[in-house]
Design a protein around this motif. Structure first.
Motif, PDB file in Angstrom:
ATOM      1  N   LYS A 142      31.066  48.065  35.447  1.00  0.00           N
ATOM      2  CA  LYS A 142      31.418  46.799  34.803  1.00  0.00           C
ATOM      3  C   LYS A 142      32.867  46.527  35.191  1.00  0.00           C
ATOM      4  CE  LYS A 142      31.389  44.573  30.281  1.00  0.00           C
ATOM      5  NZ  LYS A 142      32.653  43.900  30.342  1.00  0.00           N
ATOM      6  N   THR A 143      33.127  45.313  35.673  1.00  0.00           N
ATOM      7  CA  THR A 143      34.469  44.973  36.129  1.00  0.00           C
ATOM      8  C   THR A 143      35.060  43.869  35.258  1.00  0.00           C
ATOM      9  OG1 THR A 143      33.628  43.369  37.742  1.00  0.00           O
ATOM     10  CG2 THR A 143      33.936  45.629  38.514  1.00  0.00           C
ATOM     11  N   TRP A 144      36.349  43.678  35.404  1.00  0.00           N
ATOM     12  CA  TRP A 144      37.083  42.686  34.629  1.00  0.00           C
ATOM     13  C   TRP A 144      36.721  41.291  35.120  1.00  0.00           C
ATOM     14  CZ3 TRP A 144      39.564  41.954  30.321  1.00  0.00           C
ATOM     15  CH2 TRP A 144      40.530  40.956  30.195  1.00  0.00           C
ATOM     16  N   ALA A 145      36.298  40.404  34.222  1.00  0.00           N
ATOM     17  CA  ALA A 145      35.897  39.038  34.581  1.00  0.00           C
ATOM     18  C   ALA A 145      37.085  38.083  34.609  1.00  0.00           C
ATOM     19  CB  ALA A 145      34.841  38.530  33.604  1.00  0.00           C
ATOM     20  N   GLY A 146      38.212  38.507  34.089  1.00  0.00           N
ATOM     21  CA  GLY A 146      39.380  37.630  34.023  1.00  0.00           C
ATOM     22  C   GLY A 146      39.661  37.230  32.580  1.00  0.00           C
ATOM     23  N   PHE A 147      40.923  36.916  32.312  1.00  0.00           N
ATOM     24  CA  PHE A 147      41.340  36.655  30.930  1.00  0.00           C
ATOM     25  C   PHE A 147      40.535  35.579  30.216  1.00  0.00           C
ATOM     26  CE2 PHE A 147      43.936  34.307  27.869  1.00  0.00           C
ATOM     27  CZ  PHE A 147      44.072  35.295  26.905  1.00  0.00           C
ATOM     28  N   PRO A 148      40.423  34.356  30.740  1.00  0.00           N
ATOM     29  CA  PRO A 148      39.715  33.334  29.946  1.00  0.00           C
ATOM     30  C   PRO A 148      38.254  33.704  29.693  1.00  0.00           C
ATOM     31  CG  PRO A 148      40.866  32.317  31.807  1.00  0.00           C
ATOM     32  CD  PRO A 148      40.968  33.798  31.966  1.00  0.00           C
ATOM     33  N   LYS A 149      37.578  34.221  30.731  1.00  0.00           N
ATOM     34  CA  LYS A 149      36.159  34.543  30.571  1.00  0.00           C
ATOM     35  C   LYS A 149      35.948  35.708  29.613  1.00  0.00           C
ATOM     36  CE  LYS A 149      34.239  32.743  34.817  1.00  0.00           C
ATOM     37  NZ  LYS A 149      33.476  33.054  36.016  1.00  0.00           N
ATOM     38  N   GLU A 150      36.728  36.756  29.742  1.00  0.00           N
ATOM     39  CA  GLU A 150      36.544  37.941  28.898  1.00  0.00           C
ATOM     40  C   GLU A 150      36.837  37.643  27.437  1.00  0.00           C
ATOM     41  OE1 GLU A 150      35.629  41.202  29.415  1.00  0.00           O
ATOM     42  OE2 GLU A 150      35.305  41.074  31.557  1.00  0.00           O
ATOM     43  N   VAL A 151      37.792  36.777  27.181  1.00  0.00           N
ATOM     44  CA  VAL A 151      38.207  36.503  25.807  1.00  0.00           C
ATOM     45  C   VAL A 151      37.401  35.380  25.160  1.00  0.00           C
ATOM     46  CG1 VAL A 151      40.164  35.756  24.392  1.00  0.00           C
ATOM     47  CG2 VAL A 151      40.523  37.368  26.241  1.00  0.00           C
ATOM     48  N   LEU A 152      37.094  34.338  25.933  1.00  0.00           N
ATOM     49  CA  LEU A 152      36.499  33.138  25.354  1.00  0.00           C
ATOM     50  C   LEU A 152      34.989  32.994  25.548  1.00  0.00           C
ATOM     51  CD1 LEU A 152      39.306  30.644  26.409  1.00  0.00           C
ATOM     52  CD2 LEU A 152      39.003  31.774  24.195  1.00  0.00           C
ATOM     53  N   THR A 153      34.388  33.827  26.382  1.00  0.00           N
ATOM     54  CA  THR A 153      32.950  33.719  26.633  1.00  0.00           C
ATOM     55  C   THR A 153      32.329  35.112  26.667  1.00  0.00           C
ATOM     56  OG1 THR A 153      33.034  33.912  29.044  1.00  0.00           O
ATOM     57  CG2 THR A 153      33.405  31.702  28.115  1.00  0.00           C
ATOM     58  N   PRO A 154      30.996  35.184  26.639  1.00  0.00           N
ATOM     59  CA  PRO A 154      30.342  36.491  26.771  1.00  0.00           C
ATOM     60  C   PRO A 154      30.119  36.895  28.232  1.00  0.00           C
ATOM     61  CG  PRO A 154      28.725  34.826  26.197  1.00  0.00           C
ATOM     62  CD  PRO A 154      30.067  34.138  26.216  1.00  0.00           C
ATOM     63  N   SER A 155      30.891  36.325  29.156  1.00  0.00           N
ATOM     64  CA  SER A 155      30.724  36.582  30.577  1.00  0.00           C
ATOM     65  C   SER A 155      31.130  38.009  30.943  1.00  0.00           C
ATOM     66  CB  SER A 155      31.570  35.584  31.368  1.00  0.00           C
ATOM     67  OG  SER A 155      31.486  35.842  32.739  1.00  0.00           O
ATOM     68  N   ASP A 156      30.287  38.663  31.752  1.00  0.00           N
ATOM     69  CA  ASP A 156      30.573  40.001  32.245  1.00  0.00           C
ATOM     70  C   ASP A 156      30.338  40.029  33.751  1.00  0.00           C
ATOM     71  OD1 ASP A 156      31.187  41.417  29.793  1.00  0.00           O
ATOM     72  OD2 ASP A 156      29.086  41.168  29.283  1.00  0.00           O
ATOM     73  N   HIS A 157      31.064  40.900  34.438  1.00  0.00           N
ATOM     74  CA  HIS A 157      30.923  41.059  35.880  1.00  0.00           C
ATOM     75  C   HIS A 157      30.629  42.519  36.193  1.00  0.00           C
ATOM     76  CE1 HIS A 157      33.509  37.279  36.948  1.00  0.00           C
ATOM     77  NE2 HIS A 157      32.486  37.006  36.175  1.00  0.00           N
ATOM     78  N   TYR A 158      29.851  42.735  37.262  1.00  0.00           N
ATOM     79  CA  TYR A 158      29.470  44.081  37.676  1.00  0.00           C
ATOM     80  C   TYR A 158      29.615  44.209  39.177  1.00  0.00           C
ATOM     81  CZ  TYR A 158      27.489  44.311  33.046  1.00  0.00           C
ATOM     82  OH  TYR A 158      27.349  44.288  31.689  1.00  0.00           O
ATOM     83  N   LYS A 159      29.817  45.438  39.635  1.00  0.00           N
ATOM     84  CA  LYS A 159      29.856  45.725  41.062  1.00  0.00           C
ATOM     85  C   LYS A 159      28.915  46.894  41.322  1.00  0.00           C
ATOM     86  CE  LYS A 159      32.793  46.643  45.003  1.00  0.00           C
ATOM     87  NZ  LYS A 159      34.152  46.784  45.508  1.00  0.00           N
ATOM     88  N   VAL A 160      28.083  46.747  42.348  1.00  0.00           N
ATOM     89  CA  VAL A 160      27.173  47.806  42.786  1.00  0.00           C
ATOM     90  C   VAL A 160      27.606  48.206  44.185  1.00  0.00           C
ATOM     91  CG1 VAL A 160      24.790  48.439  43.298  1.00  0.00           C
ATOM     92  CG2 VAL A 160      25.269  46.846  41.433  1.00  0.00           C
ATOM     93  N   GLU A 161      27.882  49.493  44.380  1.00  0.00           N
ATOM     94  CA  GLU A 161      28.273  50.013  45.690  1.00  0.00           C
ATOM     95  C   GLU A 161      27.280  51.085  46.115  1.00  0.00           C
ATOM     96  OE1 GLU A 161      32.824  50.286  46.402  1.00  0.00           O
ATOM     97  OE2 GLU A 161      32.450  50.868  44.313  1.00  0.00           O
ATOM     98  N   PHE A 162      26.694  50.900  47.299  1.00  0.00           N
ATOM     99  CA  PHE A 162      25.780  51.896  47.850  1.00  0.00           C
ATOM    100  C   PHE A 162      26.577  52.799  48.776  1.00  0.00           C
ATOM    101  CE2 PHE A 162      23.010  48.468  46.555  1.00  0.00           C
ATOM    102  CZ  PHE A 162      21.974  49.152  45.944  1.00  0.00           C
ATOM    103  N   ILE A 163      26.486  54.107  48.543  1.00  0.00           N
ATOM    104  CA  ILE A 163      27.244  55.063  49.352  1.00  0.00           C
ATOM    105  C   ILE A 163      26.329  55.882  50.259  1.00  0.00           C
ATOM    106  CG2 ILE A 163      29.205  55.169  47.780  1.00  0.00           C
ATOM    107  CD1 ILE A 163      28.031  57.724  46.615  1.00  0.00           C
TER     108      ILE A 163
END
Length: 189
Positions: A142-163
């Motif tokens: 789970k990654t940081w979505a940015g200040f406005p999104k993280e604080v004011l909305t339920p928005s979440d961001h994810y990163k998937v890395e295949f190794i």
């Protein structure tokens, strides 16, 4: 669909920032910010209606290309703690099963064979994906979505890395795992 829309080393799953979302929605991008797929819940849920009627037993999300071609359907069953992935033809493509706690998941192919295991840290931010025989092949976080999104909305961001290389079905289950995590742990409604 013969080609693999998620055949990239790293992918980002972004949830658009909306104040009061009535349905879950996600966008899947390559690292180069190329839009690969859109995931949208098929039925809206007004927050006030959820107080008056029981939660649905399943949430259905359609996964499509940017050109609106179907990729798969994701069905998250609430009581069984399992999510099914179906092809556009309606055939089972695989399952994601929650095991023990919200930190442990099993990836199952269309024959119910284990193709991977997902284990998260205690903060539920970093997850390791390993093959059934052991050996890590992907990382999900789970990654940081940015200040406005993280604080004011339920928005979440994810990163998937295949190794490490994996089959198309295993890759598909791993990418959809980010959406299952969001719906289970942080998801709207």
């Amino acid at each position: 669909m013969d080609d693999d829309p998620f055949d990239f080393q790293a992918l980002r799953i972004l949830q658009p920032g909306r104040w009061l979302p009535t349905r879950a929605s996600y966008e899947i991008f390559s690292e180069e910010r190329q839009l690969l797929a859109i995931v949208t819940e098929t039925e809206a849920h007004a927050r006030l209606n959820l107080l008056n009627k029981p939660m649905p037993d399943a949430r259905v999300l359609a996964v499509t290309t940017p050109a609106n071609e179907p990729v798969l359907t994701l069905v998250k069953h609430r009581k069984e703690r399992v999510t099914e992935l179906h092809t556009p033809q309606g055939e089972l493509a695989g399952r994601i099963r929650a095991t023990h706690t919200t930190r442990h998941y099993t990836l199952l192919d269309d024959q119910d064979e284990i193709v991977g295991k997902v284990v998260g840290d205690l903060a539920l931010k970093h997850f390791t994906v390993t093959a059934a025989q052991g050996g890590e092949f992907a990382r999900l976080r789970k990654t940081w979505a940015g200040f406005p999104k993280e604080v004011l909305t339920p928005s979440d961001h994810y990163k998937v890395e295949f190794i490490a290389p994996v089959s198309r079905p295993t890759r598909l289950l791993t990418v959809m795992m980010a959406i299952v995590l969001d719906l289970t742990l942080y998801g709207p409604m």
